[in-house]
Design a protein around this motif. Structure first.
Motif, PDB file in Angstrom:
ATOM      1  N   ALA A 253      65.492 136.779  38.190  1.00 29.74           N
ATOM      2  CA  ALA A 253      64.054 136.269  38.299  1.00 29.74           C
ATOM      3  C   ALA A 253      64.039 135.089  39.129  1.00 29.74           C
ATOM      4  O   ALA A 253      62.895 134.991  40.152  1.00 29.74           O
ATOM      5  CB  ALA A 253      63.594 135.725  36.864  1.00 29.74           C
ATOM      6  N   LYS A 254      64.899 134.404  39.172  1.00 33.71           N
ATOM      7  CA  LYS A 254      65.063 133.261  40.203  1.00 33.71           C
ATOM      8  C   LYS A 254      64.841 133.764  41.708  1.00 33.71           C
ATOM      9  O   LYS A 254      64.240 133.043  42.575  1.00 33.71           O
ATOM     10  CB  LYS A 254      66.046 132.100  40.136  1.00 33.71           C
ATOM     11  N   ALA A 255      65.825 134.859  42.085  1.00 33.08           N
ATOM     12  CA  ALA A 255      65.835 135.158  43.270  1.00 33.08           C
ATOM     13  C   ALA A 255      64.395 135.860  43.583  1.00 33.08           C
ATOM     14  O   ALA A 255      63.885 135.861  44.846  1.00 33.08           O
ATOM     15  CB  ALA A 255      66.862 136.293  43.652  1.00 33.08           C
ATOM     16  N   ALA A 256      63.686 136.411  42.756  1.00 32.49           N
ATOM     17  CA  ALA A 256      62.384 137.033  43.042  1.00 32.49           C
ATOM     18  C   ALA A 256      61.293 136.022  43.075  1.00 32.49           C
ATOM     19  O   ALA A 256      60.665 136.255  44.190  1.00 32.49           O
ATOM     20  CB  ALA A 256      62.138 138.057  41.825  1.00 32.49           C
ATOM     21  N   LEU A 257      61.245 135.087  42.324  1.00 27.13           N
ATOM     22  CA  LEU A 257      60.482 133.804  42.492  1.00 27.13           C
ATOM     23  C   LEU A 257      60.588 133.201  43.930  1.00 27.13           C
ATOM     24  O   LEU A 257      59.642 132.696  44.387  1.00 27.13           O
ATOM     25  CB  LEU A 257      60.596 132.767  41.473  1.00 27.13           C
ATOM     26  N   ALA A 258      61.780 133.005  44.157  1.00 26.04           N
ATOM     27  CA  ALA A 258      62.074 132.354  45.669  1.00 26.04           C
ATOM     28  C   ALA A 258      61.448 133.301  46.797  1.00 26.04           C
ATOM     29  O   ALA A 258      60.836 132.582  47.780  1.00 26.04           O
ATOM     30  CB  ALA A 258      63.681 132.140  46.060  1.00 26.04           C
ATOM     31  N   THR A 259      61.659 134.680  46.664  1.00 23.84           N
ATOM     32  CA  THR A 259      60.900 135.308  47.465  1.00 23.84           C
ATOM     33  C   THR A 259      59.266 135.295  47.582  1.00 23.84           C
ATOM     34  O   THR A 259      58.691 135.202  48.615  1.00 23.84           O
ATOM     35  CB  THR A 259      61.329 136.840  47.521  1.00 23.84           C
TER      36      THR A 259
END
Length: 383
Positions: A253-259
């Motif tokens: 989720a954190k990686a998706a939110l960063a994108t």
């Protein structure tokens, strides 16, 4: 608190029962349990008593009649509590149900008793739930005495009698909904499309004063209006049980939110949409819109879906562009047919660049049936 509410379509108030889908199997993985709750209805009635148009469109006459029985200082404090809650925990009455739903709320007396000693009665179940948030709890614990005084005033004004006069006898409606739901195996599809385990039981509380929300609470339970049709109940269940679709504090989720945090359109939607709809953080929007993408596929499989372009154009001023994009990508991948771990899918989509505007926006445009450079705000119809 990321608001876990589902705004039902305005046409949901009919009582028509949809036919059981031809492909429904007699042996269902879903155990539907339908009931009512005076306590949850007392909490939900704080919406109409707030004076907000979102609730007055359904309950203006009820709110005016009951508010006249409350002391002026209580009426004023209900409005103040809503204003204070939104930046702290989100929409006031749905947030209260999240805190309090770990204990039986059969009556307004149960709500008042819980608020008398929240550290002992409320915190254990809330802290053990997936919704625990230390900052949210600090706000609730500090505010609980004021909230309790509101419910004490409502009890003194005979909320129980007021509600009973308006609900009549809910028993027949509970039985009707219970029987009609038997053919809809929501849990089977949730397991397939997320790769997660779900308990078979879904508890549905039919309420008098909860429009326009369907609200997920602790456990596999949600609240909805008693007069929603069964297709709407199935759609709400398909949606609400999914929260959160993936661990929102996990690396995927954190990686998706960063994108998504680099996407000018998605961040603009979070920043500029009407806050009455909730979802005022990027995390909250991703949580909600992943669930919406998945529930659309479940509803299609069960024969109760709305047209996705119409759904996301009309809902919440058209803000759920991300849901349409995620749904479009999942459809490209044949997710309804093969299923699997939605967390693994999101991680792979992020790494492959599919959440970037160049891919996500065209996917949303195909679903929403409008140009990729005109996804939000929704263009107003021309004469």
């Amino acid at each position: 608190m990321n608001r876990r509410t589902f705004l039902a379509a305005a046409t949901a108030a009919g009582l028509a029962l949809p036919l059981r889908p031809l492909w429904a199997q007699p042996a269902s993985a879903t155990d539907w349990r339908v009931r009512e709750s005076e306590g949850f209805d007392a909490i939900a009635f704080l919406g109409p008593l707030s004076g907000r148009d979102l609730y007055r469109r359904y309950y203006a006459a009820d709110a005016d009649a009951f508010a006249a029985k409350l002391p002026a200082d209580i009426r004023t404090d209900i409005v103040a509590l809503w204003q204070e809650a939104e930046p702290a925990v989100g929409l006031f009455w749905p947030s209260l149900t999240t805190f309090l739903s770990g204990i039986p709320l059969t009556s307004i007396d149960a709500v008042i008793a819980a608020l008398a000693d929240p550290e002992r009665t409320v915190r254990p179940s809330y802290q053990a739930s997936s919704y625990w948030d230390a900052d949210n709890w600090a706000w609730f614990a500090k505010t609980a005495p004021r909230i309790r005084r509101v419910f004490e005033a409502m009890r003194a004004a005979d909320f129980s009698g007021f509600r009973k006069a308006r609900t009549g006898e809910l028993g027949p409606r509970i039985g009707e909904v219970q029987r009609a739901l038997a053919g809809y195996d929501v849990i089977k599809w949730q397991r397939k499309l997320t790769g997660r385990t779900f308990d078979p039981a879904i508890d549905i509380y039919l309420l008098q004063f909860s429009k326009p929300h369907g609200v997920k609470v602790q456990g596999q339970a949600f609240l909805q209006a008693a007069d929603y049709d069964v297709a709407t109940t199935v759609r709400i269940a398909a949606h609400e049980m999914l929260h959160p679709p993936v661990p929102m504090d996990g690396p995927v989720a954190k990686a998706a939110l960063a994108t998504l945090g680099k996407d000018p359109l998605i961040t603009r939607i979070v920043r500029e949409h009407d806050p009455k709809w909730g979802y005022t953080t990027l995390e909250g929007l991703l949580n909600e819109d992943m669930c919406e993408a998945l529930d659309q596929m479940i509803s299609e499989a069960l024969g109760v879906a709305r047209n996705p372009a119409d759904r996301w154009r009309k809902a919440d001023d058209g803000m759920h562009v991300l849901a349409a994009g995620l749904y479009g990508l999942l459809r490209q991948d044949g997710w309804a047919e093969k299923g699997g771990s939605i967390e693994a899918w999101l991680g792979a989509a992020t790494r492959a660049g599919r959440l970037a505007p160049a891919v996500l926006h065209p996917a949303a445009a195909r679903v929403l049936e409008r140009p990729a450079d005109a996804l939000w705000p929704v263009p107003k119809p021309t004469d």
